[in-house]
Write a protein that holds these residues in place. Sequence first.
Motif, mmCIF file in Angstrom:
data_model
loop_
_atom_site.group_PDB
_atom_site.id
_atom_site.type_symbol
_atom_site.label_atom_id
_atom_site.label_comp_id
_atom_site.label_asym_id
_atom_site.label_seq_id
_atom_site.Cartn_x
_atom_site.Cartn_y
_atom_site.Cartn_z
ATOM 1 N N ARG A 122 34.281 62.634 39.180
ATOM 2 C CA ARG A 122 35.533 62.826 40.078
ATOM 3 C C ARG A 122 35.889 61.205 40.469
ATOM 4 N N GLY A 123 34.710 60.531 40.624
ATOM 5 C CA GLY A 123 35.196 59.035 41.067
ATOM 6 C C GLY A 123 35.625 58.168 40.156
ATOM 7 N N ARG A 124 35.991 57.095 40.818
ATOM 8 C CA ARG A 124 36.488 55.836 39.746
ATOM 9 C C ARG A 124 35.413 54.886 39.603
ATOM 10 N N PHE A 125 35.398 54.120 38.539
ATOM 11 C CA PHE A 125 34.591 53.378 38.465
ATOM 12 C C PHE A 125 35.127 52.048 38.720
ATOM 13 N N LYS A 126 34.312 50.988 38.936
ATOM 14 C CA LYS A 126 34.437 49.746 39.252
ATOM 15 C C LYS A 126 34.048 48.882 38.153
ATOM 16 N N VAL A 127 35.083 47.880 37.724
ATOM 17 C CA VAL A 127 34.950 47.194 36.528
ATOM 18 C C VAL A 127 34.719 45.771 36.906
ATOM 19 N N TYR A 128 33.620 45.328 36.286
ATOM 20 C CA TYR A 128 33.180 43.772 36.482
ATOM 21 C C TYR A 128 33.427 43.121 35.083
ATOM 22 N N LEU A 129 33.544 41.873 35.028
ATOM 23 C CA LEU A 129 33.588 41.006 33.556
ATOM 24 C C LEU A 129 32.220 40.570 33.359
ATOM 25 N N ALA A 130 31.873 40.361 32.179
ATOM 26 C CA ALA A 130 30.524 40.094 31.832
ATOM 27 C C ALA A 130 30.057 38.619 32.240
ATOM 28 N N ASP A 131 30.920 37.916 32.660
ATOM 29 C CA ASP A 131 30.753 36.552 33.380
ATOM 30 C C ASP A 131 31.620 36.072 34.085
ATOM 31 N N PRO A 132 31.302 35.433 35.157
ATOM 32 C CA PRO A 132 32.223 34.941 36.415
ATOM 33 C C PRO A 132 33.363 33.879 35.701
ATOM 34 N N ALA A 133 33.042 33.454 34.520
ATOM 35 C CA ALA A 133 33.950 32.464 34.303
ATOM 36 C C ALA A 133 34.755 32.837 33.261
ATOM 37 N N ILE A 134 34.727 34.059 32.746
ATOM 38 C CA ILE A 134 35.649 34.646 31.725
ATOM 39 C C ILE A 134 37.142 34.691 32.349
ATOM 40 N N ALA A 135 37.327 35.221 33.306
ATOM 41 C CA ALA A 135 38.824 35.498 33.995
ATOM 42 C C ALA A 135 39.394 33.821 34.174
ATOM 43 N N PRO A 136 38.687 32.922 34.788
ATOM 44 C CA PRO A 136 39.266 31.581 34.804
ATOM 45 C C PRO A 136 39.656 30.937 33.504
ATOM 46 N N ALA A 137 38.674 31.320 32.417
ATOM 47 C CA ALA A 137 38.928 30.873 31.341
ATOM 48 C C ALA A 137 39.991 31.380 30.529
ATOM 49 N N VAL A 138 39.923 32.750 30.541
ATOM 50 C CA VAL A 138 41.073 33.365 29.759
ATOM 51 C C VAL A 138 42.537 32.982 30.526
ATOM 52 N N MET A 139 42.417 32.780 31.744
ATOM 53 C CA MET A 139 43.810 32.512 32.359
ATOM 54 C C MET A 139 44.019 30.846 32.422
ATOM 55 N N LEU A 140 43.044 30.031 31.893
ATOM 56 C CA LEU A 140 42.879 28.648 31.777
ATOM 57 C C LEU A 140 43.472 28.188 33.227
ATOM 58 N N ARG A 141 42.465 28.378 34.142
ATOM 59 C CA ARG A 141 42.839 27.899 35.607
ATOM 60 C C ARG A 141 41.986 26.668 35.886
ATOM 61 N N GLY A 142 41.297 26.176 34.966
ATOM 62 C CA GLY A 142 40.513 25.047 35.527
ATOM 63 C C GLY A 142 39.633 25.328 36.470
ATOM 64 N N LYS A 143 39.527 24.345 37.543
ATOM 65 C CA LYS A 143 38.554 24.697 38.738
ATOM 66 C C LYS A 143 39.598 25.215 40.087
ATOM 67 N N ALA A 144 40.718 25.596 39.688
ATOM 68 C CA ALA A 144 41.453 26.123 40.668
ATOM 69 C C ALA A 144 40.678 27.232 41.548
ATOM 70 N N MET A 145 39.828 28.049 40.900
ATOM 71 C CA MET A 145 39.051 29.269 41.540
ATOM 72 C C MET A 145 38.457 28.679 42.643
ATOM 73 N N LEU A 146 37.936 27.432 42.739
ATOM 74 C CA LEU A 146 37.016 26.945 43.667
ATOM 75 C C LEU A 146 37.808 26.764 45.234
ATOM 76 N N GLU A 147 39.069 26.622 44.883
ATOM 77 C CA GLU A 147 40.204 26.317 45.967
ATOM 78 C C GLU A 147 40.453 27.786 46.839
ATOM 79 N N ASP A 148 40.332 28.756 45.934
ATOM 80 C CA ASP A 148 40.823 30.119 46.452
ATOM 81 C C ASP A 148 39.591 30.958 46.849
ATOM 82 N N PRO A 149 39.511 31.148 48.257
ATOM 83 C CA PRO A 149 38.503 31.745 48.584
ATOM 84 C C PRO A 149 38.202 33.063 48.217
#
Length: 488
Positions: free
Chosen positions: A329-356
Amino acid sequence: MKVTEAEIGAVLAQFNPWWHGEPPAELPAWRRAAFGELLGWLRSPPAPRAVLLSGARQVGKTTLLLQAVQALLQDGVPAANILYATFDHPILKLAGVEATLQAWREREPRADGPEILLLDEAQFIRDWGTWIKHQVDFRRDRRIAFTGSAMPLQAGEGVESGVGRWHTIRLTTLSFHEYLQIKRLALPELPMPPSLQSLFDWDAAEFRRIGQRAAPYVGHFHEYLVRGGFPQTALIDSVTQAQRLLREDIIDKVLKRDMTALFGVRRVLDLEHTFLYLCLHDGGLLDMTDLCNNLQVKRPTAQHFIELLQATHLIHRLPPFGYGKDVLRGRFKVYLADPAIAPAVMLRGKAMLEDPAALGVATETAVLNHLVGRQHGQGIRFSYWRGRRDPEVDLLAQAGHELLAFEVKYRARHTGARELRGLRELCQSRPVARAYVVTKALDDFGPAEGVPAAGADRPTPVMRVPAPLLCLWLGAAEALAGDGPLFA
């Protein structure tokens, strides 16, 4: 279309230079933690089984096989008895595995000793499961290791009959420890605790000393979160170029090529949109209603896409704590297989480091991957916990009768009791042996005030551990022992 034996032999000669006295192609000096386990199975199998190296694209499976070739040649294994073949090559894919083996033996007569077959991208072998089963059952003179970056290798035709015929080595993206080894960075040496529990025996001076010595690791940890755990991209100087290459591997090769060739996916654009949605909700509860409404896909289609993304090692699904109906009945949490996947797919460069907030999510993903991805086959059950009014504990690890809790609080201020509401509620309802709070500041390190535990004379002990140190130690433990002894 008929492929000639001469054409197959010419391809194999390129892949197997040791047949004519040349070493394997130039290989890195560093080795993944899984290398020792793979080589042990090839040298002296503890059971009559093949070995499956499973993992996402570009995590180093091919390099691992070729490093094993190098070690076997140094052991004195005859070069003619070692075959490496990759079945994503068009000639070998058309020829099939039996024609490939025949061309090998026509070109290189067998020497004394067992044959070593290293078969890359084996999901492209027709009826691969049945073929592996037959080899294990009837060809005891062969030792087989095969790889797969997409997991019809776990749920395809012939797999059920192959249960017990192969041993799986799960190759995740690089740990933080492996990342530092690849980069060949000169950093201060830090002690390796025998277990996380042993941290409770340290004194205040030890926490201060280690925290000070670990200061140079923090910047590299943030760089690791941006670049990720893919060996090829870790070594590229430009972060932008590294992210573009990673995005190309995921979007073009996995989502567009592998999904079509291996799973018959026709609605590739909808699949890509589903993956982009997950990139924007990394580490969050999977809201299927919201996903379906946003992407205008039906629930069964979205559910199928989620399963395919997990099959190709792009995501982890973390179930809620409990059993039976609690999980269903519960919901799963979903994590990407690597922390760099999201910024890479979105082409964010190092902007993630400025976003707490984004940095906190990436750290939580890295911690989960270091814990969950590196305890495969250890009998440890991972889940998350959520209370009645939505307080949450990020990760629970149940090893036997012992329940451990992990809370990621990657924020500038030090962690106090107010930030641990979910952990306090959990400990009042479940017997938690120990809790670990993953922190940001290196001086936010050491034992915290224990959390009251229901029905217990003593509170649940709580240890604050900075994220760079936790990930470093988990990765080093895997490299030293093959599996994580930090849960001892």
